[in-house]
Structures are given as structure tokens and as C-alpha cells.
Design a protein around this motif. Structure first.
Motif: not given
Length: 157
Positions: A8-11, A41-43, A86-87
Motif C-alpha cells: 500500500v502506497q499512501m499518496a 495499491l496506491r491511494i 484508488i482515489c
């Protein structure tokens, strides 16, 4: 059962987003592959989602989930499923507009995106029907109602 590693990447900040264990469990439940794999999974915020949606789909607006299946070069075998983007603001807005719990809508977006990574699509009616049926089944196994039935989703709130 094949294992799925979820990175998971929290952007961006994503208030109300489920925790890592839930995201991993939902992605794993939707991994239908026979071999173990890995997904990122990039947020993201609305700006990043809009930029990617415009660049890769020609749609100049943010969207809930984008799927980028990994395509290995010839002769290379790597166990990567691909990337999901995911936006967070779009998921939050859609949950509110559709009277769904944030939790249930996040689960749906992870499952939906994972199915796209595995070749499922909803471009024509037959494909859409098959994909939606699988989403409903997988979400039910996770304890969620039918994401396409407003009355079912209220139960998840």
C-alpha cells in the motif's frame, strides 16, 4: 490457496479509509489466480487520479479506481498482478451519494479493481453481468451486501 502480497502506497490523506489488514484481506479474497502474486495499491487524491485517468483512458476527470495489469516483457516471468490506484476523495463522495457505508464502498472498489487486474471487464452487457455477479459473490463472502442494490448497501452502514 495462492497468496497475494499487497503493498500500500499512501499518496494522500484518506480519512475514513479502512486499515491495511482489511485492504489486504479484500484484495486476497478477490485474487482468483492459481499462483501467488503481488499488487500495489496506491491511494491518491483527485489531481493524481484525474491525471492518470486522462493519460491512460482519455477521460479528464478523477475516477474511483484504475487498474494497471502488469505485462512482463517477453521471456520474463514475474509474479506481479499489477497496480490499483484508488482515489480516496472519489470513493468518499460516491459512498455519500449512493448512501453506502465508506467501509462497504472501499471493499467494493478493492474487489472491483482486483477483478480488472485479472481480465474482467464491463464494457459490454454480458461481461458486465459476469463481473458484477462475481463482485456480488466475493463481497457476500466478505460480509457485504450487493453493491448494485441500494437497499442491500444500507444494511452495511
Amino acid at each position: 490457496m495462492s497468496e497475494l502480497t499487497v503493498d500500500v502506497q499512501m499518496a494522500c490523506e484518506a480519512p475514513g479509509m479502512p486499515g491495511l489488514p482489511e485492504l489486504q484481506a479484500w484484495a486476497q479474497a478477490a485474487w482468483l489466480g492459481e499462483e501467488s502474486s503481488e499488487v500495489t495499491l496506491r491511494i491518491v487524491d483527485s489531481d493524481e487520479s484525474q491525471g492518470l485517468n486522462n493519460q491512460y483512458r482519455g477521460k479528464d476527470k478523477p475516477t474511483n479506481v484504475l487498474s494497471f495489469p502488469f505485462e512482463a516483457p517477453a521471456g520474463i516471468t514475474v509474479t506481479l498482478a499489477g497496480d490499483l490506484v484508488i482515489c480516496a476523495p472519489v470513493v468518499k463522495q460516491e459512498a455519500r451519494e449512493q448512501h453506502k457505508s465508506m467501509h462497504a464502498h472501499w471493499a467494493h472498489m478493492v474487489v472491483h479493481g482486483m477483478l480488472h487486474l485479472q481480465g474482467y471487464d464491463h464494457i459490454n452487457d454480458d461481461d458486465a453481468e459476469a463481473m458484477e455477479a462475481l463482485e456480488i459473490q466475493l463481497l457476500a463472502q466478505l460480509g457485504f451486501g450487493n453493491p448494485y442494490d441500494a437497499e442491500e448497501m444500507v444494511k452495511d452502514s
